[in-house]
Write a protein that holds these residues in place. Sequence first.
Motif, PDB file in Angstrom:
ATOM      1  N   GLU A  17       0.815  -1.216   0.000  1.00 55.37           N
ATOM      2  CA  GLU A  17       0.000   0.000   0.000  1.00 55.37           C
ATOM      3  C   GLU A  17       0.849   1.268   0.000  1.00 55.37           C
ATOM      4  N   LYS A  18       2.076   1.195   0.463  1.00 58.70           N
ATOM      5  CA  LYS A  18       2.992   2.340   0.408  1.00 58.70           C
ATOM      6  C   LYS A  18       3.393   2.684  -1.029  1.00 58.70           C
ATOM      7  N   LEU A  19       3.271   1.719  -1.921  1.00 56.75           N
ATOM      8  CA  LEU A  19       3.725   1.926  -3.298  1.00 56.75           C
ATOM      9  C   LEU A  19       2.996   3.064  -4.011  1.00 56.75           C
ATOM     10  N   SER A  20       1.786   3.379  -3.582  1.00 52.93           N
ATOM     11  CA  SER A  20       1.039   4.462  -4.237  1.00 52.93           C
ATOM     12  C   SER A  20       1.709   5.815  -4.041  1.00 52.93           C
ATOM     13  N   THR A  21       2.569   5.931  -3.038  1.00 50.05           N
ATOM     14  CA  THR A  21       3.299   7.189  -2.817  1.00 50.05           C
ATOM     15  C   THR A  21       4.673   7.171  -3.489  1.00 50.05           C
ATOM     16  N   ILE A  22       5.044   6.033  -4.038  1.00 53.80           N
ATOM     17  CA  ILE A  22       6.371   5.864  -4.646  1.00 53.80           C
ATOM     18  C   ILE A  22       6.304   5.743  -6.165  1.00 53.80           C
ATOM     19  N   ILE A  23       5.318   5.002  -6.654  1.00 54.94           N
ATOM     20  CA  ILE A  23       5.210   4.716  -8.091  1.00 54.94           C
ATOM     21  C   ILE A  23       4.138   5.620  -8.688  1.00 54.94           C
ATOM     22  N   THR A  24       4.542   6.585  -9.480  1.00 54.26           N
ATOM     23  CA  THR A  24       3.597   7.587 -10.001  1.00 54.26           C
ATOM     24  C   THR A  24       2.551   6.976 -10.934  1.00 54.26           C
ATOM     25  N   GLU A  25       2.870   5.901 -11.605  1.00 54.24           N
ATOM     26  CA  GLU A  25       1.912   5.259 -12.524  1.00 54.24           C
ATOM     27  C   GLU A  25       0.766   4.572 -11.789  1.00 54.24           C
ATOM     28  N   LEU A  26       0.928   4.350 -10.515  1.00 56.33           N
ATOM     29  CA  LEU A  26      -0.069   3.653  -9.707  1.00 56.33           C
ATOM     30  C   LEU A  26      -1.115   4.654  -9.219  1.00 56.33           C
ATOM     31  N   LYS A  27      -2.309   4.587  -9.797  1.00 59.82           N
ATOM     32  CA  LYS A  27      -3.388   5.514  -9.423  1.00 59.82           C
ATOM     33  C   LYS A  27      -3.994   5.141  -8.071  1.00 59.82           C
ATOM     34  N   GLU A  28      -4.228   3.836  -7.874  1.00 61.62           N
ATOM     35  CA  GLU A  28      -4.797   3.331  -6.622  1.00 61.62           C
ATOM     36  C   GLU A  28      -4.246   1.941  -6.364  1.00 61.62           C
ATOM     37  N   ILE A  29      -4.153   1.586  -5.095  1.00 61.62           N
ATOM     38  CA  ILE A  29      -3.831   0.211  -4.725  1.00 61.62           C
ATOM     39  C   ILE A  29      -4.563  -0.114  -3.429  1.00 61.62           C
ATOM     40  N   HIS A  30      -5.168  -1.286  -3.409  1.00 61.39           N
ATOM     41  CA  HIS A  30      -5.878  -1.781  -2.229  1.00 61.39           C
ATOM     42  C   HIS A  30      -5.444  -3.219  -2.010  1.00 61.39           C
ATOM     43  N   VAL A  31      -5.150  -3.550  -0.774  1.00 64.61           N
ATOM     44  CA  VAL A  31      -4.721  -4.897  -0.444  1.00 64.61           C
ATOM     45  C   VAL A  31      -5.596  -5.398   0.693  1.00 64.61           C
ATOM     46  N   GLY A  32      -6.185  -6.575   0.500  1.00 64.04           N
ATOM     47  CA  GLY A  32      -7.054  -7.147   1.520  1.00 64.04           C
ATOM     48  C   GLY A  32      -6.597  -8.529   1.929  1.00 64.04           C
ATOM     49  N   ILE A  33      -6.714  -8.806   3.212  1.00 62.41           N
ATOM     50  CA  ILE A  33      -6.401 -10.123   3.751  1.00 62.41           C
ATOM     51  C   ILE A  33      -7.714 -10.852   3.971  1.00 62.41           C
ATOM     52  N   ASN A  34      -7.811 -12.039   3.419  1.00 63.29           N
ATOM     53  CA  ASN A  34      -9.043 -12.817   3.490  1.00 63.29           C
ATOM     54  C   ASN A  34      -9.350 -13.223   4.935  1.00 63.29           C
ATOM     55  N   ILE A  35     -10.559 -12.931   5.377  1.00 66.42           N
ATOM     56  CA  ILE A  35     -10.974 -13.303   6.734  1.00 66.42           C
ATOM     57  C   ILE A  35     -11.797 -14.587   6.741  1.00 66.42           C
ATOM     58  N   ASN A  36     -12.067 -15.138   5.560  1.00 63.63           N
ATOM     59  CA  ASN A  36     -12.859 -16.363   5.437  1.00 63.63           C
ATOM     60  C   ASN A  36     -11.911 -17.553   5.284  1.00 63.63           C
ATOM     61  N   SER A  37     -11.673 -18.263   6.357  1.00 63.11           N
ATOM     62  CA  SER A  37     -10.706 -19.361   6.352  1.00 63.11           C
ATOM     63  C   SER A  37     -11.138 -20.556   5.514  1.00 63.11           C
ATOM     64  N   THR A  38     -12.380 -20.579   5.056  1.00 66.72           N
ATOM     65  CA  THR A  38     -12.829 -21.692   4.222  1.00 66.72           C
ATOM     66  C   THR A  38     -12.488 -21.477   2.746  1.00 66.72           C
ATOM     67  N   GLU A  39     -11.994 -20.298   2.410  1.00 66.71           N
ATOM     68  CA  GLU A  39     -11.630 -20.000   1.027  1.00 66.71           C
ATOM     69  C   GLU A  39     -10.153 -20.273   0.778  1.00 66.71           C
TER      70      GLU A  39
END
Length: 97
Positions: free
Chosen positions: A28-50
């Motif tokens: 998520e820090k990359l959005s402040t470093i890489i100018t080509e990156l308009k948005e970045i979202h990272v999610g950790i799955n909370i559903n252990s069955t997946e």
Amino acid sequence: MIKHIVFFKFKSLPEKEGNMYKIKVELEKLSTIITELKEIHVGININSTEYWDLCLEAIVEDMAALNAYATHPAHQTIVKKMIAPIKEDRACIDYIL
């Protein structure tokens, strides 16, 4: 605009959860470093069955910008030092918004 979505499955290690949170923060820090990156979202799955553990969604202008993001040294450091050593599987899709 292009949306880049990546799913990761990580090895079952005692420090798996902590590693995922560290990866999330660094990606998520990359959005402040890489100018080509308009948005970045990272999610950790909370559903252990997946299957997948972590999802990354990034938005860039075009395929050239996606390549610039993918090959950027800051991104490559995270991939090589944090993700690759614990990655079990990966899936990706890129589509036009």
